[in-house]
Scaffold this active site. Structure first.
Site, short mmCIF file in Angstrom:
data_model
loop_
_atom_site.label_atom_id
_atom_site.label_comp_id
_atom_site.label_asym_id
_atom_site.label_seq_id
_atom_site.Cartn_x
_atom_site.Cartn_y
_atom_site.Cartn_z
N SER A 298 -19.81 26.17 40.31
CA SER A 298 -19.84 25.60 38.95
C SER A 298 -18.83 26.37 38.11
CB SER A 298 -21.23 25.77 38.34
OG SER A 298 -21.40 27.08 37.83
N ASP A 299 -18.49 25.84 36.95
CA ASP A 299 -17.74 26.69 36.04
C ASP A 299 -18.74 27.58 35.30
OD1 ASP A 299 -15.72 27.92 34.73
OD2 ASP A 299 -14.72 26.12 34.03
N TRP A 300 -18.19 28.52 34.56
CA TRP A 300 -19.04 29.54 33.92
C TRP A 300 -20.11 28.88 33.04
CZ3 TRP A 300 -18.05 35.13 33.32
CH2 TRP A 300 -18.92 35.74 32.41
N GLY A 301 -21.34 28.98 33.49
CA GLY A 301 -22.44 28.45 32.68
C GLY A 301 -22.51 26.94 32.60
#
Ligand code: BGC
Length: 765
Positions: A298-301
Site C-alpha cells: 500500500s502507499d503510506w497509510g
C-alpha cells in the site's frame, strides 16, 4: 537461544526439502510447469506459519527517524522491536545504513520463532547518498542506457547501505505541471514513459536479484495518481477508460514485462474507488490480465485513508477491503497487523487471500537471497567502499549532462567563451549546494551538491562575480514542513543589476528550490517563485546578454523569458554533480542533447496541456469573425515549448522524408528521413517518429510518439534514419481494454519535436 536453534532447524528443513525439490523443479520447468523451486520453498514455509505470523509478513513498519508521510501513529521503538520478535513485521522502511539494518534484521532473524528475514524498503528515487538528476530530468535525456546505468548505481549504493527494495520507479504519467510529483516520473508520454520504466527496473534489479548489488524495484503508484484534479496532490481522479488503458496503464504494464518485483498502489480514488481498495486495478488487471506474480504494497497509510475517502467504515473494514482488493502489504496503516487475524477468524476474510499475499512476499525475499543470507546487504566494509565512490559520481555526472535541455539559444551566447570573460552569476540558486539535490533524497546530506557557482569557478579562469539578488524562499526548505515562499526583500536587486552591468555575459540561475516540487508540493502558479521574475527583468534591462539557467522540478510557464531572454537552459535539479554538469554544458564540452519529456505551457490556464491531445470537433478557426472553435480568448492553444523540443549547439536539417508501405505484404511500414548536421559542432539529435490514426472506433490523439533514435553526427555529416512500424504500433486499446488494430489512414511524421510537420499519410485497407 531456543528461538535461534528453532529458526536454524526450520531453515535447514526448508533447504533440505528444496534441494530435493530443485531437481524436480528443473524437470518441471522443462515441462513448462509454473511452480518453481522458490514456490516449493515458500509453500513449505507457509505450511508451518501461524495465522499471526502470516499476517505479520503483510505488515510494514516505518523505521525510527525518517518520516515520509503523516506522523506515524506509533513512534514507540520498543513496541516495534517487540513486534519484530513476535514475527509481526515482514518489512521495514526508512531504516538505513548497515548498522541500523543489521540491528532490526538481527531481531527478526535471530529472535523470532521462524526467523524470517525482513525486506528493507527505502525511497531510492534518484540515488541514495550520491544523487543523480531527479527522474523528470533523467527522462529528458531520452537515453535509456544512461537511465538504466543511473538506476544501477543507485541500487549499488543503496544495497551497500543495507537496503534491498526501492520504492521506484514512479511511472505515473502526468499532464499537469501543477502536480509536484511530476519531478519523480517519466513525463507525459506513455511510449517514452514505458521505455524509461523498463530501463529503471532493469537498472535496479539487474539480471540477478540475489546479488548483493541489486535491489527489488517497485512500480508506483497504481494507478492514475498523476491525474489528480487540479494538480493538487492526493486529490480525486476521474478519468475515462480510454485514458486509463492507453495512457496510464502502459508504463505499469512495461514494468511487469521487465520483471518488476513489486507494485505500490496509490492514494487517489478512481471512479469512486480508492486505488488501495480497488480489485479491478489490483486483481483483475495487475494480477489477472497482466499475470503479475510479485506483491503489492500500500502507499503510506493508504489503507487507513480509505476511511477518510468515505469508502471504509473503520480501520477493520479498511483492512478487509484492502486485502480483498489485492493489497498485499500494509505500509503504516497498522490495519493488517491489528485487524486481519480477527477478520479471518470471523470469516470475513478468506485465509486463502492471506496465503496468497504471504506467498508473494516470501517469494520476493527468496529471490533477493535473504533466506540464504539475511545479512547479504549488511557489509560495513562494502558500505564504506561504495558510498560516494568515484564510479557512482562519474555516472551521476554523465546523466546530469545528458539531462540538460537547451530551450533557446540566440545571439550566439552559448557555448560560452572559455577565456577573457567577465561573467556575472546571479540568483540564490546559483550558490546553493542543497537545492540541486531535489526532492526525494532522504539519505543525502544537505550541502553536498556542486553548486553552479562552484562548477563554473572550478572550470576555468574566467572572472566570475556573484550576486544573490533575491531569495527563492524565506522559510524552511524541508521535505516535511510547509514552505514559506513569500519573499519580500528586494534590497539586493540593485547590487545584482550593478554586477550585471559590468559583465560581458550574465548567467542567471532561477527556478524552484529542490523542495518546491515533490510530494505534497503542488502549485497553482508555474512562474518563478518569489521575486525572481522581477530580478530577471531588472537585470535584463541592464544587460541583455542573459543566459537563463532554469532549475526546477516541473515545467514552468515563463512566456516573458521565452520571448526576451536570448538563451535558456533547462537544468532541472541535477543531483550531486549538478554544477559540474552545467559548467560543462555552458562551455560546450558537452553539447546539449536533451529533449523535453513534458510540455511547457504558456500559462497555468492551459494546464493540462500535452502534445498527444485529441482534435475535438472544432479544432480550427473557420472564419476570423466567428468565435465558435476550441480555443481561449486570451491565450494561444500552443505550448511555450513542446514535448520533444530541445536544441543543440549544432543545427540539424531534416530532408527527404519518404514512406514505404508494405503493410499488406510484409506487415510493416518503413519511414525514413535524412538528417544533416549543418552546424560547426559534433552533436546528438533525438530523431522522433509520431503517428496519427486519423479515424477510429475510439478517437485517437493528433500525435503519438512511436519511436525515436539518438543520432550523433559530425559537422556536415548526413545520415539516413529509418523507422519501422508494425501492426502493434498502429493499434490501441478500445474501451473494453482490448488491444485492437483498425485499418484506415495513418499520418506518419518524423522530426526533432512533437510539432514537426514533416510527414505523409498511408492508407491500410
Ligand atoms: C509516497 C510513496 C513513498 C512512500 C514511502 C508516500 O508518501 O507516496 O511514493 O514511497 O511515502 O516513503
Amino acid at each position: 537461544m531456543r528461538q535461534l536453534l528453532f529458526s536454524v532447524f526450520i531453515t535447514l528443513f526448508i533447504v533440505s526439502c528444496n534441494t530435493e525439490l530443485s531437481n524436480n523443479q528443473m524437470k518441471n520447468s522443462a515441462q513448462n510447469s509454473t511452480k518453481s523451486a522458490i514456490d516449493y520453498k515458500v509453500d513449505s514455509l507457509l505450511a508451518i506459519m501461524t495465522l499471526e505470523e502470516k499476517v505479520g509478513q503483510m505488515n510494514q513498519y516505518n523505521g525510527f527517524w525518517n518520516v515520509t508521510g503523516p506522523t506515524p501513529q506509533d513512534g514507540d521503538a520498543a513496541k516495534k522491536y517487540d513486534d519484530l520478535r513476535r514475527g509481526r513485521v515482514g518489512s521495514m522502511l526508512n531504516v538505513r545504513g548497515v548498522k541500523e539494518v543489521r540491528a532490526v534484521q538481527k531481531v527478526a532473524v535471530e529472535e523470532s520463532r521462524l526467523g524470517i528475514p525482513l525486506i528493507i524498503g527505502f525511497d531510492v528515487i534518484h540515488g541514495y547518498k550520491t544523487l543523480s538528476p531527479i527522474p523528470i530530468a533523467e527522462s529528458a535525456s531520452w537515453d535509456m542506457e544512461a537511465i538504466e546505468k543511473s538506476a544501477k548505481m543507485a541500487a549499488l549504493e543503496a544495497s551497500a547501505a543495507g537496503i534491498n527494495w526501492t520504492f521506484a520507479p514512479m511511472v505515473d504519467i502526468s499532464r499537469d505541471a501543477r502536480w509536484g510529483r511530476v519531478m519523480e516520473g517519466g513525463g507525459e508520454d506513455p511510449y517514452l514513459g514505458s521505455l524509461i520504466a523498463k530501463a529503471r527496473v532493469r537498472g535496479f534489479q539487474g539480471k540477478d536479484l540475489s546479488s548483493a548489488s541489486t535491489i527489488a524495484a517497485c512500480a508506483k503508484h497504481f494507478a492514475a495518481y498523476g491525474f489528480a484534479e487540479g494538480g493538487r496532490d492526493y486529490n480525486t481522479v476521474d478519468i475515462g477508460t480510454s485514458t486509463l488503458y492507453n495512457t496510464v496503464f502502459p508504463p505499469f504494464r512495461a514494468t511487469v514485462d521487465a520483471g518488476v518485483m513489486t507494485f505500490m498502489n496509490s492514494f487517489n480514488e478512481l471512479n469512486g474507488i480508492p486505488a488501495t481498495g480497488d480489485s479491478f486495478l489490483q486483481r483483475d488487471i495487475l494480477k489477472g490480465k497482466w499475470g503479475f506474480d510479485g506483491f503489492v504494497v500500500s502507499d503510506w497509510g493508504s489503507i487507513k485513508e480509505m476511511i477518510d475517502h468515505g469508502y471504509a467504515q473503520d480501520l477493520k473494514d479498511a483492512a478487509r477491503l484492502a486485502v480483498i482488493a489485492g493489497s498485499d502489504m500494509d505500509m503504516e496503516s497498522y490495519a493488517y497487523v491489528d485487524r486481519l487475524v480477527a477478520l479471518v477468524n470471523e470469516k470475513k476474510v478468506d485465509v486463502a487471500l492471506i496465503d496468497d499475499s504471504v506467498k508473494r512476499i516470501l517469494k520476493a525475499k527468496y529471490e533477493l537471497g535473504l533466506f540464504d543470507d539475511p545479512y547479504r546487504y549488511c557489509d560495513e566494509a562494502r558500505e564504506k567502499k561504495i558510498t560516494g565512490s568515484k564510479e557512482i559520481n562519474e555516472a551521476a555526472l554523465d546523466i546530469a549532462k545528458k539531462s540538460i535541455v537547451l530551450l533557446k539559444n540566440e545571439l550566439n551566447l552559448l557555448p560560452l567563451k572559455k577565456e577573457g570573460q567577465k561573467i556575472a552569476v546571479i540568483g540564490a540558486l546559483a550558490n546553493d549546494k542543497t537545492s540541486p539535490l531535489g526532492s526525494w533524497r532522504i539519505a543525502a546530506e544537505d550541502e553536498t551538491a556542486v553548486s553552479v557557482l562552484e562548477g563554473l569557478q572550478n572550470y576555468n579562469k574566467n572572472e566570475y562575480t556573484y550576486a544573490k539578488g533575491v531569495d527563492v524562499t524565506t522559510g524552511r526548505t524541508d521535505f516535511v514542513y510547509e514552505l514559506d515562499i513569500n519573499t519580500t526583500d528586494r534590497s539586493e536587486i540593485p547590487q545584482a543589476v550593478a554586477v550585471a552591468k559590468k559583465a560581458d555575459v550574465v548567467i542567471m540561475v532561477l527556478g524552484e528550490h529542490g523542495f518546491q516540487s515533490g510530494e505534497a508540493r503542488s502549485r497553482t502558479q508555474l512562474d518563478l517563485p518569489g521575486l525572481q521574475q522581477e530580478l530577471l527583468e531588472a537585470v535584463y534591462a541592464e544587460n541583455k546578454k542573459v543566459i537563463l539557467v532554469l532549475t526546477n522540478g516541473r515545467p514552468l510557464a515563463l512566456p516573458w523569458a521565452a520571448e526576451n531572454v536570448p538563451a535558456i537552459v533547462e537544468a532541472w535539479q541535477l543531483g550531486t554533480q549538478s554544477g559540474h554538469a552545467i559548467a560543462q554544458v555552458l562551455y560546450g564540452d558537452y553539447n546539449p542533447s536533451g529533449k523535453l519529456p513534458m510540455t511547457f505551457p504558456r500559462s497555468v490556464g492551459q494546464v493540462p496541456i500535452y502534445y498527444n491531445y485529441k482534435n475535438t470537433g472544432r479544432p480550427n478557426k473557420q472564419d476570423d469573425r466567428i468565435v465558435f472553435w476550441s480555443h481561449y480568448t486570451d491565450e494561444e492553444n500552443t505550448p511555450l515549448f513542446p514535448f520533444g523540443h530541445g536544441l543543440s549547439y549544432s543545427t540539424f536539417e531534416y530532408s527527404d522524408f519518404s514512406i514505404n508501405n508494405e503493410f499488406n505484404t510484409n506487415g510493416k511500414i518503413t519511414a525514413q528521413i535524412n538528417l544533416k548536421n549543418t552546424g560547426i559542432f559534433k552533436g546528438k539529435e533525438v530523431v522522433q517518429l509520431y503517428i496519427r490514426d486519423k479515424f477510429a472506433s475510439v478517437t485517437r490523439p493528433v500525435r503519438e510518439l512511436k519511436g525515436f533514435k539518438m543520432v550523433e553526427l559530425t559537422p556536415r555529416e548526413t545520415q539516413t534514419i529509418t523507422f519501422e512500424l508494425k501492426k502493434e504500433d498502429l493499434s490501441f486499446f478500445n474501451n473494453e481494454g482490448e488491444f485492437i488494430f483498425e485499418p484506415g489512414e495513418f499520418e506518419i511524421y518524423i522530426g526533432g519535436s512533437s510539432i514537426t510537420t514533416m510527414g505523409d499519410t498511408v492508407t491500410i485497407e
